[in-house]
Design an enzyme around this catalytic site. Structure first.
Site, PDB file in Angstrom:
ATOM      1  N   GLY A 147       0.811  -1.201   0.000  1.00 23.89           N
ATOM      2  CA  GLY A 147       0.000   0.000   0.000  1.00 23.89           C
ATOM      3  C   GLY A 147       0.852   1.261   0.000  1.00 23.89           C
ATOM      4  O   GLY A 147       0.567   2.226  -0.712  1.00 23.89           O
ATOM      5  N   GLU A 155      14.860  -4.050  12.136  1.00 27.14           N
ATOM      6  CA  GLU A 155      14.190  -3.850  13.422  1.00 27.14           C
ATOM      7  C   GLU A 155      14.018  -2.361  13.701  1.00 27.14           C
ATOM      8  O   GLU A 155      14.971  -1.581  13.634  1.00 27.14           O
ATOM      9  CB  GLU A 155      14.990  -4.508  14.546  1.00 27.14           C
ATOM     10  N   ASP A 172      -7.502   3.202   8.074  1.00 30.71           N
ATOM     11  CA  ASP A 172      -8.288   4.082   7.197  1.00 30.71           C
ATOM     12  C   ASP A 172      -9.803   3.986   7.423  1.00 30.71           C
ATOM     13  O   ASP A 172     -10.493   5.008   7.411  1.00 30.71           O
ATOM     14  CB  ASP A 172      -7.978   3.806   5.723  1.00 30.71           C
ATOM     15  N   ASP A 220       7.952   6.115   8.215  1.00 24.37           N
ATOM     16  CA  ASP A 220       7.364   5.480   9.394  1.00 24.37           C
ATOM     17  C   ASP A 220       6.124   6.279   9.741  1.00 24.37           C
ATOM     18  O   ASP A 220       6.167   7.513   9.817  1.00 24.37           O
ATOM     19  CB  ASP A 220       8.328   5.442  10.571  1.00 24.37           C
ATOM     20  N   SER A 221       5.042   5.592   9.873  1.00 27.60           N
ATOM     21  CA  SER A 221       3.783   6.302  10.057  1.00 27.60           C
ATOM     22  C   SER A 221       2.885   5.541  11.012  1.00 27.60           C
ATOM     23  O   SER A 221       3.081   4.355  11.290  1.00 27.60           O
ATOM     24  CB  SER A 221       3.074   6.484   8.705  1.00 27.60           C
ATOM     25  N   HIS A 260      -1.487  12.336   5.451  1.00 29.88           N
ATOM     26  CA  HIS A 260      -0.208  12.535   6.140  1.00 29.88           C
ATOM     27  C   HIS A 260       0.961  12.162   5.241  1.00 29.88           C
ATOM     28  O   HIS A 260       1.964  12.867   5.165  1.00 29.88           O
ATOM     29  CB  HIS A 260      -0.188  11.705   7.416  1.00 29.88           C
ATOM     30  N   ARG A 261       0.796  11.046   4.503  1.00 32.24           N
ATOM     31  CA  ARG A 261       1.891  10.590   3.646  1.00 32.24           C
ATOM     32  C   ARG A 261       2.043  11.508   2.438  1.00 32.24           C
ATOM     33  O   ARG A 261       3.150  11.799   2.006  1.00 32.24           O
ATOM     34  CB  ARG A 261       1.634   9.136   3.228  1.00 32.24           C
TER      35      ARG A 261
END
Length: 209
Positions: free
Chosen positions: A17, A46, A167, A75-76, A192-193
């Site tokens: 995605g 990690e 979502d 990173d979200s 946001h992305r």
């Protein structure tokens, strides 16, 4: 034979995605985007950071070092005010301590746990936001980090079939829809992305100079 001027970068994610959301805009800037699927020798990286910025940098640095290419990592996650910012950096693995129902996906289990945690919270106290931090790293050690956010409220039940993650329970007040009810273009325009990507691209030429 002419050398291609296309820049190849590695998007440091296995999340299909995220690859879909990020590859198209970057391609328009003359960038060929490779996912980690092109580098099967790179295993799981990690994420030991306590912030979105730290985790994005950890992934970007590792992939740049392993591939010798410029790497972009995201990173979200979702921050819920009533839960003191949880699930936050643990958004993807929020419900790993819960048993899955038959046929239930990890995303659906995460949503189930979050709705359970928020069951007694009234509508006017359900403010939340998606946060995306993107880090770009060069093999020579140069790096930059940008942040994008998307403010909303948490629904009491899932709505919509588009998107992924949280979502279906994230409501955008200006669109009057859940994130999972938006088209891909609508989502990219406000997410946001999308906001983080625009911030990244605004600094891209300077970073690559």
């Amino acid at each position: 034979m002419a050398h291609s001027k296309t820049l190849r970068i590695v998007l440091a994610t296995q999340n299909a995605g995220k690859v879909r959301e990020l590859a198209d805009p970057l391609t328009e800037f003359g960038v060929e985007v490779l996912g980690l699927s092109s580098f099967p020798e790179i295993g799981d990286i990690e994420e030991t950071g306590t912030t979105f910025e730290e985790n994005a940098l950890i992934k970007a640095r590792a992939v740049a070092a392993l591939t010798g290419l410029v790497s972009v990592a995201d990173d979200s996650g979702l921050e819920v005010d009533a839960l003191n910012g949880a699930p936050g950096v643990y958004s993807a693995r929020y419900s790993d301590d819960w048993e899955s129902l038959p046929g239930e996906s990890r995303d659906a289990r995460n949503i189930r746990k979050l709705l359970h945690a928020m069951a007694a919270v009234p509508a006017d106290k359900r403010a939340c936001r998606f946060v995306s931090c993107m880090a770009a790293a060069k093999p020579n050690g140069d790096e930059m980090v940008v942040r994008g956010t998307w403010e909303g409220t948490l629904l009491e039940s899932p709505h919509g079939d588009n998107g992924f993650g949280y979502d279906p329970i994230f409501f955008d007040p200006s669109a009057r829809k859940s994130a999972a009810e938006l088209t891909r273009d609508e989502k990219n325009a406000r997410s946001h992305r999308g906001n983080a990507l625009r911030a990244l691209l605004a600094r891209w030429a300077e970073f690559m100079h």
